[in-house]
Write a protein that holds these residues in place. Structure first.
Motif, PDB file in Angstrom:
ATOM      1  N   LYS A   1       3.635   9.815   0.143  1.00 31.63           N
ATOM      2  CA  LYS A   1       3.824  10.997  -0.691  1.00 31.63           C
ATOM      3  C   LYS A   1       5.245  11.515  -0.543  1.00 31.63           C
ATOM      4  CE  LYS A   1      -0.562  10.851  -1.685  1.00 31.63           C
ATOM      5  NZ  LYS A   1      -1.026  10.438  -3.038  1.00 31.63           N
ATOM      6  N   LYS A   2       5.604  12.323  -1.483  1.00 33.57           N
ATOM      7  CA  LYS A   2       6.940  12.923  -1.430  1.00 33.57           C
ATOM      8  C   LYS A   2       6.948  14.043  -0.394  1.00 33.57           C
ATOM      9  CE  LYS A   2       8.716  11.981  -6.078  1.00 33.57           C
ATOM     10  NZ  LYS A   2       9.231  12.578  -7.330  1.00 33.57           N
ATOM     11  N   THR A   3       7.311  13.663   0.806  1.00 37.30           N
ATOM     12  CA  THR A   3       7.443  14.657   1.859  1.00 37.30           C
ATOM     13  C   THR A   3       8.731  15.443   1.654  1.00 37.30           C
ATOM     14  OG1 THR A   3       8.590  13.081   3.290  1.00 37.30           O
ATOM     15  CG2 THR A   3       6.195  13.161   3.458  1.00 37.30           C
ATOM     16  N   ALA A   4       8.919  16.447   2.483  1.00 39.35           N
ATOM     17  CA  ALA A   4      10.135  17.259   2.381  1.00 39.35           C
ATOM     18  C   ALA A   4      11.367  16.399   2.628  1.00 39.35           C
ATOM     19  CB  ALA A   4      10.061  18.410   3.381  1.00 39.35           C
ATOM     20  N   GLU A   5      11.269  15.464   3.570  1.00 38.20           N
ATOM     21  CA  GLU A   5      12.408  14.601   3.876  1.00 38.20           C
ATOM     22  C   GLU A   5      12.727  13.672   2.697  1.00 38.20           C
ATOM     23  OE1 GLU A   5       9.784  15.019   5.735  1.00 38.20           O
ATOM     24  OE2 GLU A   5      10.530  16.019   7.544  1.00 38.20           O
ATOM     25  N   ILE A   6      11.662  13.135   2.050  1.00 35.95           N
ATOM     26  CA  ILE A   6      11.886  12.259   0.900  1.00 35.95           C
ATOM     27  C   ILE A   6      12.480  13.038  -0.269  1.00 35.95           C
ATOM     28  CG2 ILE A   6      10.693  10.875  -0.858  1.00 35.95           C
ATOM     29  CD1 ILE A   6       8.816   9.880   1.286  1.00 35.95           C
ATOM     30  N   LYS A   7      11.997  14.245  -0.502  1.00 37.45           N
ATOM     31  CA  LYS A   7      12.554  15.069  -1.569  1.00 37.45           C
ATOM     32  C   LYS A   7      14.027  15.387  -1.313  1.00 37.45           C
ATOM     33  CE  LYS A   7       8.210  17.305  -2.910  1.00 37.45           C
ATOM     34  NZ  LYS A   7       7.464  18.600  -2.979  1.00 37.45           N
TER      35      LYS A   7
ATOM     36  N   SER B   1       0.854  -1.189   0.000  1.00 39.15           N
ATOM     37  CA  SER B   1       0.000   0.000   0.000  1.00 39.15           C
ATOM     38  C   SER B   1       0.886   1.234   0.000  1.00 39.15           C
ATOM     39  CB  SER B   1      -0.913  -0.008   1.237  1.00 39.15           C
ATOM     40  OG  SER B   1      -0.134  -0.092   2.414  1.00 39.15           O
ATOM     41  N   THR B   2       1.459   1.503  -1.161  1.00 33.69           N
ATOM     42  CA  THR B   2       2.377   2.643  -1.271  1.00 33.69           C
ATOM     43  C   THR B   2       1.677   3.905  -1.752  1.00 33.69           C
ATOM     44  OG1 THR B   2       2.949   1.979  -3.526  1.00 33.69           O
ATOM     45  CG2 THR B   2       4.326   1.119  -1.754  1.00 33.69           C
ATOM     46  N   SER B   3       0.371   3.791  -2.055  1.00 33.00           N
ATOM     47  CA  SER B   3      -0.325   4.963  -2.583  1.00 33.00           C
ATOM     48  C   SER B   3      -0.390   6.084  -1.547  1.00 33.00           C
ATOM     49  CB  SER B   3      -1.732   4.578  -3.034  1.00 33.00           C
ATOM     50  OG  SER B   3      -2.463   4.036  -1.935  1.00 33.00           O
ATOM     51  N   ALA B   4      -0.331   5.703  -0.245  1.00 33.94           N
ATOM     52  CA  ALA B   4      -0.423   6.719   0.800  1.00 33.94           C
ATOM     53  C   ALA B   4       0.903   7.446   1.003  1.00 33.94           C
ATOM     54  CB  ALA B   4      -0.870   6.082   2.117  1.00 33.94           C
TER      55      ALA B   4
END
Length: 211
Positions: A100-106, A95-98
């Motif tokens: 999102k590209k957060t600031a940390e991921i970016k 379930s990866t749809s939840a």
């Protein structure tokens, strides 16, 4: 009627009327019919199949059944199963749809740091069944991925993933084997939980390399 000595004799018998004669005839025929029916019943009983005792479900009594001159004997209930051709089970999809590209991921996706062996070791335990998609995004073809699986698959899929990522790091220049390249391949390859875990792990002291 007179006897030899000339005396009169009296007859006890009375004349039978035609209607009485018919009754006697019918009675005699009924007896013959009854006798014939009894003979037929005896013949029928001697040639009939032996009866089979029905055992009720849940009964614990021992019942002995003898079968003589029987054909296609069936004991027990008839159970019929109806099934339709099974469609192949869909592949498990996280379930990866939840995610999102957060600031940390970016920030991770744009990180220019060189990937360390400690990070590769950690990722090999957190990348799932889409590791081949990640490998394709890193530049490996199907034959090369098959070779990793054949050479190291006996030790588990984790070992195949580790060797692939280690080969990728060692075969690239430092400016190519960066966090941003690997993180983007993981994100596009639908291994986003691994990316999220990598973000959570960033900033923590790295454990010593054990493999």
């Amino acid at each position: 009627m007179s006897s030899d000595d000339g005396s009169e004799l009296t007859a006890d018998a009375e004349p039978i009327s035609p209607s009485d004669f018919e009754k006697i005839s019918i009675s005699s025929e009924d007896k013959k019919s009854d006798s014939s029916s009894k003979v037929k019943e005896r013949r029928k009983s001697s040639t009939s199949k032996p009866k089979v005792k029905t055992i009720r479900p849940g009964s614990t009594s021992n019942v002995q059944m003898n079968f003589v001159n029987t054909h296609e004997v069936h004991v027990g209930n008839n159970i019929t199963y109806y099934s339709s051709p099974c469609a192949p089970a869909p592949d498990f999809v996280r379930s990866t749809s939840a995610l999102k590209k957060t600031a940390e991921i970016k920030e991770l996706l744009s990180c220019k740091d060189v990937v360390t062996k400690e990070e590769i070791l950690w990722l090999s335990s957190h990348v799932g069944k889409r590791w081949r998609d990640v490998g394709t995004l890193l530049g490996y073809d199907c034959g090369q991925l098959d070779q990793f699986e054949e050479d190291y698959g006996r030790s588990g899929i984790k070992q195949s993933i580790y060797q692939m990522l280690l080969d990728w790091k060692n075969s690239r220049l430092d400016e190519e084997a960066t966090v941003t390249v690997l993180a983007k391949a993981l994100w596009k390859g639908k291994e986003r939980e691994a990316v999220q875990g990598w973000v959570n792990r960033k900033g923590k002291p790295e454990p010593p390399l054990s493999a």
